[in-house]
Motif scaffolding. Structure first.
Motif, mmCIF file in Angstrom:
data_model
loop_
_atom_site.group_PDB
_atom_site.id
_atom_site.type_symbol
_atom_site.label_atom_id
_atom_site.label_comp_id
_atom_site.label_asym_id
_atom_site.label_seq_id
_atom_site.Cartn_x
_atom_site.Cartn_y
_atom_site.Cartn_z
ATOM 1 N N VAL A 161 57.277 2.449 23.392
ATOM 2 C CA VAL A 161 56.327 1.443 23.883
ATOM 3 C C VAL A 161 56.065 0.401 22.817
ATOM 4 O O VAL A 161 55.988 -0.817 23.098
ATOM 5 C CB VAL A 161 55.027 2.131 24.326
ATOM 6 C CG1 VAL A 161 54.010 1.084 24.767
ATOM 7 C CG2 VAL A 161 55.294 3.124 25.447
ATOM 8 N N VAL A 162 55.957 0.815 21.574
ATOM 9 C CA VAL A 162 55.692 -0.128 20.490
ATOM 10 C C VAL A 162 56.864 -1.085 20.302
ATOM 11 O O VAL A 162 56.679 -2.298 20.103
ATOM 12 C CB VAL A 162 55.391 0.644 19.191
ATOM 13 C CG1 VAL A 162 55.258 -0.322 18.016
ATOM 14 C CG2 VAL A 162 54.112 1.462 19.346
ATOM 15 N N GLU B 271 56.835 -3.779 22.887
ATOM 16 C CA GLU B 271 55.849 -4.819 22.589
ATOM 17 C C GLU B 271 56.355 -5.750 21.493
ATOM 18 O O GLU B 271 56.098 -6.966 21.505
ATOM 19 C CB GLU B 271 54.528 -4.174 22.187
ATOM 20 C CG GLU B 271 53.833 -3.441 23.333
ATOM 21 C CD GLU B 271 52.498 -2.852 22.909
ATOM 22 O OE1 GLU B 271 52.167 -2.972 21.713
ATOM 23 O OE2 GLU B 271 51.798 -2.284 23.760
ATOM 24 N N ASP C 188 38.711 7.561 19.514
ATOM 25 C CA ASP C 188 39.011 6.175 19.853
ATOM 26 C C ASP C 188 37.708 5.410 19.926
ATOM 27 O O ASP C 188 36.632 5.946 19.657
ATOM 28 C CB ASP C 188 39.813 6.080 21.158
ATOM 29 C CG ASP C 188 39.075 6.710 22.329
ATOM 30 O OD1 ASP C 188 37.882 7.076 22.154
ATOM 31 O OD2 ASP C 188 39.676 6.870 23.403
ATOM 32 N N TYR D 16 46.436 -5.893 19.888
ATOM 33 C CA TYR D 16 46.104 -4.523 19.513
ATOM 34 C C TYR D 16 44.876 -3.981 20.239
ATOM 35 O O TYR D 16 44.768 -2.787 20.497
ATOM 36 C CB TYR D 16 45.882 -4.427 18.005
ATOM 37 C CG TYR D 16 47.066 -4.897 17.198
ATOM 38 C CD1 TYR D 16 48.342 -4.478 17.530
ATOM 39 C CD2 TYR D 16 46.904 -5.746 16.109
ATOM 40 C CE1 TYR D 16 49.436 -4.903 16.792
ATOM 41 C CE2 TYR D 16 47.987 -6.167 15.371
ATOM 42 C CZ TYR D 16 49.262 -5.746 15.712
ATOM 43 O OH TYR D 16 50.319 -6.166 14.994
ATOM 44 N N THR E 97 45.038 2.471 21.337
ATOM 45 C CA THR E 97 44.944 3.753 20.641
ATOM 46 C C THR E 97 45.208 3.507 19.169
ATOM 47 O O THR E 97 45.895 2.539 18.787
ATOM 48 C CB THR E 97 45.952 4.780 21.175
ATOM 49 O OG1 THR E 97 47.280 4.292 20.978
ATOM 50 C CG2 THR E 97 45.715 5.080 22.656
ATOM 51 N N GLN F 67 47.036 5.361 17.195
ATOM 52 C CA GLN F 67 48.446 5.582 16.885
ATOM 53 C C GLN F 67 49.266 4.318 17.169
ATOM 54 O O GLN F 67 50.110 3.895 16.366
ATOM 55 C CB GLN F 67 48.987 6.767 17.691
ATOM 56 C CG GLN F 67 48.422 8.112 17.267
ATOM 57 C CD GLN F 67 47.106 8.421 17.952
ATOM 58 O OE1 GLN F 67 46.489 7.530 18.547
ATOM 59 N NE2 GLN F 67 46.670 9.666 17.857
ATOM 60 N N ARG F 68 49.034 3.717 18.309
ATOM 61 C CA ARG F 68 49.785 2.512 18.702
ATOM 62 C C ARG F 68 49.456 1.354 17.763
ATOM 63 O O ARG F 68 50.355 0.627 17.321
ATOM 64 C CB ARG F 68 49.428 2.163 20.139
ATOM 65 C CG ARG F 68 49.994 0.849 20.636
ATOM 66 C CD ARG F 68 49.770 0.720 22.125
ATOM 67 N NE ARG F 68 49.976 -0.653 22.565
ATOM 68 C CZ ARG F 68 49.023 -1.560 22.684
ATOM 69 N NH1 ARG F 68 47.761 -1.214 22.418
ATOM 70 N NH2 ARG F 68 49.296 -2.784 23.090
ATOM 71 N N LEU G 75 51.220 1.918 14.286
ATOM 72 C CA LEU G 75 52.650 1.662 14.317
ATOM 73 C C LEU G 75 52.942 0.166 14.447
ATOM 74 O O LEU G 75 53.859 -0.364 13.797
ATOM 75 C CB LEU G 75 53.298 2.435 15.464
ATOM 76 C CG LEU G 75 53.435 3.943 15.260
ATOM 77 C CD1 LEU G 75 53.961 4.601 16.530
ATOM 78 C CD2 LEU G 75 54.361 4.248 14.089
ATOM 79 N N LEU G 76 52.209 -0.526 15.281
ATOM 80 C CA LEU G 76 52.416 -1.968 15.431
ATOM 81 C C LEU G 76 52.153 -2.701 14.128
ATOM 82 O O LEU G 76 52.904 -3.618 13.733
ATOM 83 C CB LEU G 76 51.510 -2.506 16.538
ATOM 84 C CG LEU G 76 51.959 -2.250 17.986
ATOM 85 C CD1 LEU G 76 50.891 -2.691 18.957
ATOM 86 C CD2 LEU G 76 53.276 -2.961 18.276
#
Length: 911
Positions: free
Chosen positions: A3-4, A7, A184, A219, A225, A227-228, A231-232
């Motif tokens: 998913v990252v 994006e 979160d 973001y 999240t 985590q996402r 990573l981004l």
């Protein structure tokens, strides 16, 4: 990761990014390194991003040797776990249960245990449904000892379902012990804010997180999240560095040989900055966003490693930079009140915002069992039904319950009373397992035992006893106070019936003999008037009985007979009266004294020797076990003596005895108890004793409970002395950290005389004042001597009846006398005042009444009596009486008598 990357493609950064994922199994057969080499040889790599929970030294050495860029990302939960650990350190937590929403988070928490927690913890996976021990709710319920705190780690939406399970399962009872850590920024979706108002909540500052990111719209949008976002940020920073670097980073292909694939010994790793430079020069151009920071590395020393494992240092890793605030929701302000803030910058620090961050009240499970007056359930006095509180729980009362309450205030803890499911205080069964209060303490079902628990040596082998809280107590005997038979004529029971009949016969016979002797003795006052010219008592039959009866009184019978024979009889009778009165008085005093002093038994030995009084104990109680043990001791000693005496070969004369030195009384007592039948509980035993009015039933039980029951039941009394004395004490698990703290608190309470106050409360001797006084306390009652007053009252009534008969008899006799006398009035001279004609000669001759003419026609005139033959009441008038003109004339020869004078009456007589 997929998913990252999608994006990133949407951002059109003119850089193609491809990835290969490799799961790390950490097996010992070298397959991880083989797979890693295959990927580097076929695909090549520009940079390796390490997402593992722990550092992989072999792979890192290979990348460093080949010059491949390397970046390691820290576990996502590490900031939360470090923050929670620091917060628990502030609260001085001991046992903590940590619940995670899924297995991945639970695994991360397990990895954090390598670093270590400042408390003992239990990690639970809320998503595990196939656990044989049940879900996390059941496991927390069954957890012993009960955890001091419970923490839930979940995202906003998942936190609702976790709390709903906890609330329905009944484990959310003390909100101050619960901590809700939101993973979160969506803590606003939590819908149980009112219920967890007093609980601690840990949330993220969403605005601060979004401001720290270069592209907030990307973001912080939907589906955000950590985590996402992390990573981004990492990939975007690496792409920016590659674009600005003078040299475009290219993939590096590695051909692994046998030497490089083997695990070699590693030295101490360089700092992360030097490693980045050596691993790839283009990384010098990386500028990490404010959202990213470095987590401190944790060094592992050789003594912490397994044999043969190389020494290594876990490299610093990238993590997200956030501020986590800890607080609670205030309904008064409709907002959250912050207590502390955790910042990941600078290695992670906890900054307190409020001095109220203090440990929650500790919670203990205290074991006890019903034993009056120590701890018992409140019941309806009439029906015996259990009374319950508003929550439906039974209400406990008693000495130990007050002790628990005072102890909880002194040591600042909350508690729950736990009664044993099997057994009472604690005994060992055939499987060598303990039941009752001791068994719950051994198995960890309870933390403390506060009950009527006696200190036995076998119990001290499995639990630890603290200083006694009650003085020496033991076993005693209780019976009912004898109900003495009350009688209004109790004084009559001093002498038997035949004695009373003999006294009456002596009185009647003496009275008759006094009359007989006074009548026929020539020297009595009746028959010898010349010797006694003055008035003397004439002993008629009536006077004789009166004399014999009054001789029993202190004033005596009065004038005694004059004859010597009569006086001898009276003297003998008086001697009889004196001896009989003295005998009656002495026997009455002795009878009443002995009756008060009568007690069926005075000791256990007397109880064992007699057979009239039955006695019993509570089945399988400490008292019952005491007699069983004593009988076993007697049998053992007898068997040993018998074997010693029979096996004696030389000094057999020394064993020749007539009386066995050890009495077998406990064997007799146990036999009598079994024949009477042990009772189910103490309440039944006291009821049986109270039901026997003649005091022929005894109950052998705990002395303290007997003393308590006596203060509540006026019919019971304790006999004999207390035997088999032992103290009561608090118990904890062996080696428990609570031992010293509780011991010190008990000693302070003893110093404050707290236990004496409890003793005065539950053994209140002032209650005995409400009991009716017995005869030995208040003297002889009216019920015992009421017959004396009844006899007096009977004499008074009889006297009044006699008086009435006398009055009636007298009036009747007076009427008869008046009806039988005829009055004769002589003729009077004419009345000059009234002009009445004088009587005629004929009327004077006949002696008729002169009646006026106007009354002669209406009055009925009775004829006058004859003067020739005078009569009185139908009898002839004696010759000594003369009738004439109203003047008495003496006979010849009686001139010396004084003139009687004239009489106005028409008639008179003289004897």
């Amino acid at each position: 990761m997929v998913v990252v990357l999608k994006e990133l493609d949407g951002l059109r950064l003119d850089i193609k990014v491809s990835d290969v994922s490799m799961p790390l199994t950490r097996s010992e057969d070298g397959k991880d390194m083989q797979r890693f080499c295959e990927i580097l040889g076929s695909e090549g790599s520009t940079i390796v991003i390490d997402l593992t929970y722990s550092h992989w030294p072999e792979g890192y050495k290979l990348l460093r040797d080949k010059g491949i860029a390397y970046v390691r990302l820290e576990r996502m939960l590490r900031p939360f776990l470090e923050m929670f650990g620091a917060f628990m350190r502030q609260k001085r937590a001991n046992n903590v249960a940590m619940v995670f929403q899924n297995a991945r988070d639970a695994d991360e928490a397990m990895q954090q245990m390598i670093i270590g927690y400042p408390f003992r913890t239990l990690i639970l996976d809320a998503s595990a449904s196939d656990n044989p021990r049940g879900d996390f709710v059941q496991r927390i319920k069954a957890l012993r000892p009960t955890p001091n705190y419970v923490a839930m780690f979940a995202r906003g939406a998942a936190m609702n379902s976790l709390f709903d399970k906890a609330q329905k399962g009944g484990i959310f009872e003390r909100p101050t012990e619960w901590h809700f850590i939101f993973l979160d920024t969506r803590d606003r979706v939590f819908k149980y804010k009112r219920q967890v108002e007093l609980a601690n909540r840990f949330t993220l500052n969403a605005r601060a997180i979004c401001r720290s990111m270069p592209m907030p719209d990307l973001y912080c949008g939907s589906g955000f999240t950590l985590q996402r976002a992390m990573l981004l940020n990492v990939l975007r920073s690496l792409i920016n560095a590659a674009q600005v670097s003078p040299e475009m980073p290219l993939p590096i292909y590695v051909e692994c040989n046998s030497t490089s694939s083997e695990s070699t010994e590693l030295g101490t790793a360089e700092p992360f900055a030097e490693t980045v430079t050596q691993s790839g020069s283009w990384l010098e151009w990386v500028h990490w966003s404010n959202f990213l920071t470095f987590a401190a590395g944790v060094e592992r020393y050789p003594d912490e490693l397994e044999p043969g494992q190389p020494t290594a240092v876990v490299l610093p890793a990238l993590t997200f930079a956030v501020n986590i605030s800890a607080g609670y929701y205030s309904s008064e302000h409709e907002a959250k009140t912050d207590l502390a803030v955790w910042s990941t910058l600078g290695g992670g620090t906890l900054r307190l915002l409020n001095e109220t961050v203090s440990p929650a009240r500790r919670f203990f499970r205290i074991g006890t069992a019903e034993s009056i007056p120590w701890s018992y359930l409140r019941r309806n006095e009439r029906t015996g039904e259990l009374l319950r509180d508003s929550k439906g729980e039974p209400i406990w009362e008693g000495y130990c319950i007050d002790f628990m309450h005072r102890l909880s205030q002194k040591l600042n803890f909350e508690y729950e009373i736990v009664a044993p499911q099997t057994g009472h205080m604690g005994e060992v069964n055939a499987d060598n397992e303990w039941d009752g209060v001791v068994g719950d303490l051994v198995r960890g079902e309870t933390d403390i035992a506060i009950a009527a628990l006696k200190m036995y040596s076998e119990r001290e082998e499995v639990i630890d006893f603290l200083p006694p809280y009650y003085e020496q107590t033991g076993i005693s005997i209780v019976i009912r106070k004898p109900v003495r038979k009350t009688s209004l004529f109790k004084f009559m029971t001093v002498l038997r019936l035949e004695v009373w009949l003999s006294i009456v016969a002596a009185l009647v016979g003496t009275a008759f003999m006094i009359w007989f002797m006074d009548k026929y003795s020539p020297y009595s006052s009746r028959n010898n008037r010349a010797a006694y010219p003055y008035a003397c008592r004439e002993f008629t039959l009536r006077e004789s009985f009166w004399f014999a009866l009054t001789s029993f009184t202190p004033q005596g019978g009065g004038e005694a007979p004059k004859a010597i024979s009569g006086r001898m009889l009276v003297a003998a009778y008086w001697l009889f009266v004196v001896l009989m009165l003295a005998t009656f008085t002495a026997n009455l005093a002795a009878f009443l004294t002995v009756e008060r002093m009568q007690t069926p038994v005075q000791s256990l030995e007397q109880l064992a020797r007699q057979s009239r009084i039955n006695y019993t104990v509570v089945m399988e109680s400490d008292t019952h076990q005491y007699f069983i043990n004593m009988k076993f001791a007697e049998d053992t000693l007898y068997r040993m003596w018998k074997e010693l005496a029979l096996n004696a070969s030389k000094d057999f004369k020394k064993f020749r005895i007539w009386d066995y030195p050890i009495k077998e009384q406990y064997g007799h007592i146990l036999l009598a108890i079994n024949s009477s039948g042990p009772v189910k509980d103490a309440r039944q035993g006291f009821a049986k004793v109270d039901a026997h009015d003649n005091a022929d039933y005894a109950f052998i039980h705990d002395a303290a409970e007997i003393k308590y029951e006596i203060t509540r039941n006026c019919n019971l009394t304790e006999v004999g002395e207390v035997f088999a004395e032992q103290p009561y004490a608090v118990a904890v698990q062996q080696g428990s950290h609570l031992g010293d703290e509780l011991s010190y608190a008990i000693l302070e309470l003893q110093k404050d005389r707290f236990f004496e106050e409890l003793k005065t409360k539950y053994w209140n001797q002032s209650n005995l004042r409400n009991c009716p006084l017995s005869e030995d306390q208040e003297g002889i009652t009216l019920e015992s001597l009421g017959g004396v007053f009844i006899a007096t009252l009977f004499g008074l009534v009889l006297a009044m009846i006699t008086l009435g008969l006398e009055v009636v008899y007298f009036k009747k006799r007076q009427d008869t006398l008046e009806a039988s006398i005829t009055q004769v009035k002589p003729i009077e001279a004419p009345d000059t005042d009234t002009g009445t004609a004088p009587p005629t000669a004929a009327s004077q001759k006949k002696g008729a009444w002169h009646i006026p003419l106007d009354k002669q026609r209406s009055a009925k005139i009775s004829p006058p009596p004859s003067f020739e033959v005078a009569t009185f009441r139908g009898k002839k008038v004696p010759s000594k009486v003369t009738l004439g003109d109203g003047k008495f004339k003496p006979r010849h020869g009686l001139q010396s008598r004084r003139n009687l004078g004239a009489l106005d009456a028409p008639m008179g007589y003289m004897e």
